[in-house]
Scaffold this active site. Structure first.
Site, PDB file in Angstrom:
ATOM      1  N   SER A  31       9.019 -20.321   5.477  1.00 58.06           N
ATOM      2  CA  SER A  31       9.647 -19.044   5.828  1.00 58.06           C
ATOM      3  C   SER A  31       9.698 -18.865   7.353  1.00 58.06           C
ATOM      4  O   SER A  31      10.196 -19.736   8.061  1.00 58.06           O
ATOM      5  CB  SER A  31       8.904 -17.902   5.132  1.00 58.06           C
ATOM      6  N   ASP A  33      16.844 -17.039  -3.087  1.00 57.13           N
ATOM      7  CA  ASP A  33      15.557 -17.327  -3.721  1.00 57.13           C
ATOM      8  C   ASP A  33      14.804 -16.059  -4.098  1.00 57.13           C
ATOM      9  O   ASP A  33      13.588 -16.085  -4.307  1.00 57.13           O
ATOM     10  CB  ASP A  33      14.696 -18.221  -2.820  1.00 57.13           C
ATOM     11  N   HIS A  65      11.007 -17.608  -3.456  1.00 56.39           N
ATOM     12  CA  HIS A  65      10.666 -17.815  -2.052  1.00 56.39           C
ATOM     13  C   HIS A  65       9.200 -18.214  -1.869  1.00 56.39           C
ATOM     14  O   HIS A  65       8.909 -19.214  -1.210  1.00 56.39           O
ATOM     15  CB  HIS A  65      10.965 -16.535  -1.271  1.00 56.39           C
TER      16      HIS A  65
END
Length: 386
Positions: free
Chosen positions: A169, A333, A365
């Site tokens: 991320s 996601d 995610h």
């Protein structure tokens, strides 16, 4: 080169977590308190993230006052709350990113690290963690970037092998920023490759909702509006806003009865939500990684897809002091849309080192970090090597 092969090679690796993705600790000697029940002074370091006191009504006010940043518009720098020291425990080790609390209830990178250990890696030796103060964007985190460089060089010197950098991320943006600061000669010597998991390369639409009305991310005992106080005080949220020039100029991220906000309207957005300091934070951070300059190392860009992901937040007249009443969805996601995550495809042909794109249908995610590397070869819906 498959991940099974990579695991068998036991190439040393270093992981950079995403936003909120590692522990923070604090020590306080505060001049004033937001509530008389808050601690005024501590002799020892105590957990700041995750701090279980944040889940009780008065405790959340104490926690916000301890974790918040104070932004100075003149110096364009952030500082801790008065009387608060914050440190990142466990740099170079994995415990701070495996579990976010000392009771080992909030797991993050544990499954991935455990799988690496099961195939021959050694915790804190051939697999390392690089936690950081995720409240701060890299323009205010030079000490961390220097420590990361030293850690990579230390691992290389110890094992005589270049190192994999793995990011999840927002951590991928940190890795990209770090690599773009290094010479090509340094990268050729010390870096084997960059593994990117679920990176919001074009920014994250969710951040606008976070800044506008708050998102408690399942912490049901804390209201969205209460957690918003903390979320507006970190510079990394402004950094992760959708990138102007990448998104279509007419794409509406926030729709209200009186105005539709696009990337061209950030200054008005921050003014309308009564968070004008956020505008300055965005000005400071908007160009750190927005040009997506190729990292100059071999890349494995991996992300989930096939899940409805909000790309427009629709509010009623209570904006910004109420939750969205509806959303417009696109593929993603569940947290970041596919359009943003797939922008790593721009690096194909723009650097000498190859870029590998892998999309996983139905993978959320956070599951990119929760899942061990080995099952990725089973979950593949599409693999492209360029």
């Amino acid at each position: 080169l498959t991940f099974d092969t990579m695991l068998c090679l036991h190439v040393p690796s270093c992981s950079v977590p995403g936003n909120l993705g590692n522990r923070l600790e604090a020590k306080i000697d505060k001049p004033t308190l937001v509530h008389w029940l808050c601690y005024k002074k501590t002799e020892k370091w105590f957990p700041l993230w995750i701090d279980l006191n944040m889940f009780i009504p008065i405790g959340v006010d104490c926690w916000i006052d301890n974790i918040r940043l104070a932004y100075n518009r003149t110096t364009r720098r952030s500082s801790n709350s008065p009387g608060v020291q914050v440190r990142v425990p466990g740099f170079g080790q994995t415990y701070s990113i495996e579990y976010l609390d000392y009771n080992r209830l909030a797991g993050y990178f544990y499954t991935m690290v455990e799988h690496l250990v099961n195939v021959g890696y050694i915790r804190n030796e051939t697999v390392r963690g690089a936690p950081y103060d995720w409240r701060l964007a890299p323009n205010e985190n030079a000490e961390y970037l220097a420590k990361l460089q030293n850690l990579v060089e230390e691992m290389y010197n110890q094992y005589q092998e270049p190192v994999y950098l793995l990011g999840h991320s927002m951590g991928c943006h940190y890795v990209l920023y770090f690599l773009n600061q290094q010479s090509q000669a340094w990268k050729d010597k010390y870096i084997r490759g960059f593994i990117s998991l679920g990176a919001p390369w074009g920014g994250a639409v969710k951040v606008l909702r976070v800044l506008a009305s708050g998102v408690n991310d399942g912490l049901s005992m804390i209201s969205n509006l209460k957690i918003r106080e903390e979320q507006r005080m970190v510079t990394t949220n402004a950094w992760m806003l959708p990138v102007e020039g990448i998104w279509p100029s007419d794409h509406v991220f926030i729709s209200t009865p009186t105005f539709n906000y696009t990337t061209k309207d950030y200054q008005r957005f921050f003014k309308d939500i009564d968070n004008e300091e956020g505008w300055y934070m965005w000005e400071d951070t908007k160009n750190l990684t927005s040009d997506l300059h190729p990292p100059g190392v071999e890349v494995w860009c991996m992300y989930g897809m096939g899940l409805p992901t909000a790309v427009t937040n629709i509010y009623d007249e209570v904006f910004p002091n109420g939750d969205p009443v509806d959303f417009v969805y696109a593929d993603g996601d569940g947290t970041v849309d596919t359009f943003s995550m797939s922008l790593c495809k721009r690096w194909v042909g723009k650097q000498e080192k190859p870029v590998h794109i892998t999309e996983f249908r139905g993978l959320f995610h956070l599951d990119m970090a929760f899942t061990s590397l080995k099952p990725f070869t089973v979950l593949d819906s599409h693999i492209g090597d360029f």
